[in-house]
Motif scaffolding. Structure first.
Motif, PDB file in Angstrom:
ATOM      1  N   VAL A 122       1.362 -12.270  -6.025  1.00 27.03           N
ATOM      2  CA  VAL A 122       1.301 -12.144  -4.568  1.00 27.03           C
ATOM      3  C   VAL A 122       2.358 -13.043  -3.928  1.00 27.03           C
ATOM      4  O   VAL A 122       3.097 -12.620  -3.032  1.00 27.03           O
TER       5      VAL A 122
ATOM      6  N   ALA B  17      -4.341   0.527  -1.891  1.00 26.74           N
ATOM      7  CA  ALA B  17      -4.029  -0.899  -1.981  1.00 26.74           C
ATOM      8  C   ALA B  17      -2.579  -1.161  -1.560  1.00 26.74           C
ATOM      9  O   ALA B  17      -2.300  -2.130  -0.847  1.00 26.74           O
ATOM     10  N   ASP B  18      -1.666  -0.299  -1.986  1.00 28.95           N
ATOM     11  CA  ASP B  18      -0.263  -0.447  -1.582  1.00 28.95           C
ATOM     12  C   ASP B  18      -0.125  -0.360  -0.070  1.00 28.95           C
ATOM     13  O   ASP B  18       0.604  -1.147   0.549  1.00 28.95           O
TER      14      ASP B  18
ATOM     15  N   GLY C  99      -8.935  -5.876   3.024  1.00 33.75           N
ATOM     16  CA  GLY C  99      -7.632  -6.535   3.054  1.00 33.75           C
ATOM     17  C   GLY C  99      -7.503  -7.708   2.098  1.00 33.75           C
ATOM     18  O   GLY C  99      -6.683  -8.602   2.308  1.00 33.75           O
ATOM     19  N   LYS C 100      -8.304  -7.700   1.011  1.00 31.63           N
ATOM     20  CA  LYS C 100      -8.263  -8.795   0.043  1.00 31.63           C
ATOM     21  C   LYS C 100      -7.614  -8.320  -1.260  1.00 31.63           C
ATOM     22  O   LYS C 100      -7.711  -7.147  -1.629  1.00 31.63           O
ATOM     23  N   HIS C 101      -6.982  -9.251  -1.972  1.00 31.83           N
ATOM     24  CA  HIS C 101      -6.480  -8.978  -3.316  1.00 31.83           C
ATOM     25  C   HIS C 101      -7.652  -8.987  -4.293  1.00 31.83           C
ATOM     26  O   HIS C 101      -8.646  -9.691  -4.077  1.00 31.83           O
TER      27      HIS C 101
ATOM     28  N   VAL D 207     -10.346  -3.695  -1.103  1.00 29.93           N
ATOM     29  CA  VAL D 207      -9.051  -3.288  -0.542  1.00 29.93           C
ATOM     30  C   VAL D 207      -9.185  -3.002   0.947  1.00 29.93           C
ATOM     31  O   VAL D 207      -8.344  -3.425   1.760  1.00 29.93           O
TER      32      VAL D 207
ATOM     33  N   VAL E  13      -2.077  -5.141  -0.581  1.00 26.73           N
ATOM     34  CA  VAL E  13      -2.824  -6.022  -1.477  1.00 26.73           C
ATOM     35  C   VAL E  13      -2.600  -5.604  -2.926  1.00 26.73           C
ATOM     36  O   VAL E  13      -2.248  -4.456  -3.211  1.00 26.73           O
ATOM     37  N   ARG E  14      -2.800  -6.544  -3.833  1.00 31.17           N
ATOM     38  CA  ARG E  14      -2.613  -6.317  -5.264  1.00 31.17           C
ATOM     39  C   ARG E  14      -3.965  -6.164  -5.954  1.00 31.17           C
ATOM     40  O   ARG E  14      -4.943  -6.819  -5.582  1.00 31.17           O
TER      41      ARG E  14
ATOM     42  N   ARG F  51      -9.076 -14.788   0.332  1.00 30.15           N
ATOM     43  CA  ARG F  51      -7.834 -14.044   0.088  1.00 30.15           C
ATOM     44  C   ARG F  51      -7.906 -13.228  -1.197  1.00 30.15           C
ATOM     45  O   ARG F  51      -7.289 -12.179  -1.297  1.00 30.15           O
ATOM     46  N   PHE F  52      -8.658 -13.749  -2.175  1.00 33.73           N
ATOM     47  CA  PHE F  52      -8.760 -13.100  -3.485  1.00 33.73           C
ATOM     48  C   PHE F  52     -10.233 -12.915  -3.828  1.00 33.73           C
ATOM     49  O   PHE F  52     -11.018 -13.863  -3.705  1.00 33.73           O
TER      50      PHE F  52
ATOM     51  N   ASP G  98       5.775 -11.560  -4.586  1.00 33.07           N
ATOM     52  CA  ASP G  98       5.913 -10.165  -4.147  1.00 33.07           C
ATOM     53  C   ASP G  98       6.335  -9.241  -5.292  1.00 33.07           C
ATOM     54  O   ASP G  98       7.350  -8.554  -5.241  1.00 33.07           O
TER      55      ASP G  98
END
Length: 361
Positions: free
Chosen positions: A323, A134-135, A108-110, A105, A139-140, A86-87, A326
């Motif tokens: 994350v 990224a937005d 689909g990973k932070h 990005v 993802v952050r 995830r990260f 939010d």
């Protein structure tokens, strides 16, 4: 913050995490990852799905040293394709940083990118496009400005935000410690390395205090560096550096490295002066401390943890919490870019003989 015995709010400097702190993969498992990132994750129970490094020699024996790491990936592509990730802790060097961030990005990973985010003005100009992607991907992107969570600095940040010193009017840092080994290392190949790389943590925290303390953004930077007596000939970069900043309000800050200091009690003392009080502290080399002086008395602020390695855990924890909640992380790439612009302005000032360089607010 919690009330202290002297009526002073006691900041909580410990790393903060959401309930689920798993799903981290480290892309670039070199020296800094193995000396700080992975030990921090081990210490704070962060689940590491795996690591990848360009050289298999780098990861030899890594799984035995770090039991929480589940695997060594065969390639970066394999790491990015793993649905358990995830990260991504992007611990490569600043070269090709935006390309790596874009790849993460796209997967689909932070992202938690190592500092400096970049040392390229062109990259900074391209960054908004990467962050817009990224937005769109939901993802952050954060930057590993782990120094923000060095306990004395973190406590100072929380006290400044709480109005403990009023409006910030000045910040001062002094390096009263030896420099790390530089001659013969890749760092010595970076022009004005002390100004652009080494002092980035100090520039970043100082910018934060000025902004949180009501001084507004930094609008001018002035810097110089020079060789010093005793500096070996093979050391290409100067060992002395002075960097000054002026904020929108007129508040000022100075960061000073006099050289490789000889000291039996080393540290990096700092002062945050405000309209109603002063914070005095130090970081690194067992010098951690922080006192709050309100003009009538001085109170010692209790501190927990240490920059190495709690700061590294906290930088990832802040991204995870952002994350979960939010919101944008405190150490977002967009915010980190503002600190990079200041060190690049410092480099330009030094190149021009120390003339002030204006920075767009």
């Amino acid at each position: 913050m919690s009330p202290g015995g002297d009526g002073v709010a006691v900041p909580d400097t410990r790393p903060r995490f959401p309930a689920d702190r798993g799903g981290v993969a480290v892309l670039g498992a070199g020296t800094i990852a193995q000396s700080a990132h992975l030990p921090a994750y081990e210490q704070h129970g962060v689940g590491v799905t795996g690591v990848w490094s360009r050289s298999s020699r780098t990861t030899d024996g890594l799984l035995e040293r770090f039991p929480r790491v589940r695997r060594v990936y065969g390639s970066a592509e394999e790491l990015l394709a793993d649905p358990a990730v995830r990260f991504v802790d992007l611990a490569t060097g600043p070269e090709d940083r935006l390309a790596w961030i874009s790849a993460v990005v796209d997967a689909g990973k932070h992202v938690l990118a190592q500092k400096p985010l970049t040392l390229s003005a062109d990259d900074l100009d391209r960054l908004p496009e990467v962050l817009a992607a990224a937005d769109r991907a939901g993802v952050r992107v954060a930057v590993n400005h782990n120094g923000r969570w060095a306990p004395p600095w973190r406590a100072a940040t929380l006290l400044v935000r709480d109005g403990a010193v009023g409006d910030v009017v000045g910040v001062t840092h002094v390096h009263d410690k030896p420099l790390p080994p530089l001659a013969g290392t890749p760092f010595d190949d970076v022009p004005h390395m002390l100004l652009t790389d080494y002092l980035l943590h100090w520039v970043d925290i100082t910018r934060s205090w000025l902004l949180d303390g009501g001084a507004g953004p930094v609008v001018s930077v002035q810097a110089s560096d020079s060789r010093v007596p005793g500096q070996p000939a093979q050391a290409r970069n100067p060992w002395s550096a002075t960097l000054s900043m002026t904020a929108e309000s007129g508040a000022t800050a100075t960061l000073r490295i006099p050289g490789s200091a000889v000291s039996s009690r080393s540290g990096c003392p700092f002062w945050v002066h405000g309209t109603t009080g002063t914070l005095r502290g130090s970081v690194l080399l067992d010098s951690d401390r922080l006192d709050l002086d309100d003009g009538t008395s001085s109170t010692s602020i209790p501190l927990q943890g240490a920059w190495f390695v709690d700061g590294f855990a906290a930088a990832m924890g802040e991204l995870m919490c952002a994350v979960e909640e939010d919101r944008s992380p405190e150490n977002s790439a967009a915010d980190a870019a503002l600190s990079v612009r200041l060190v690049l302005a410092a480099r330009d000032s030094a190149d021009r003989g120390g003339v002030p360089v204006e920075v767009a607010a």
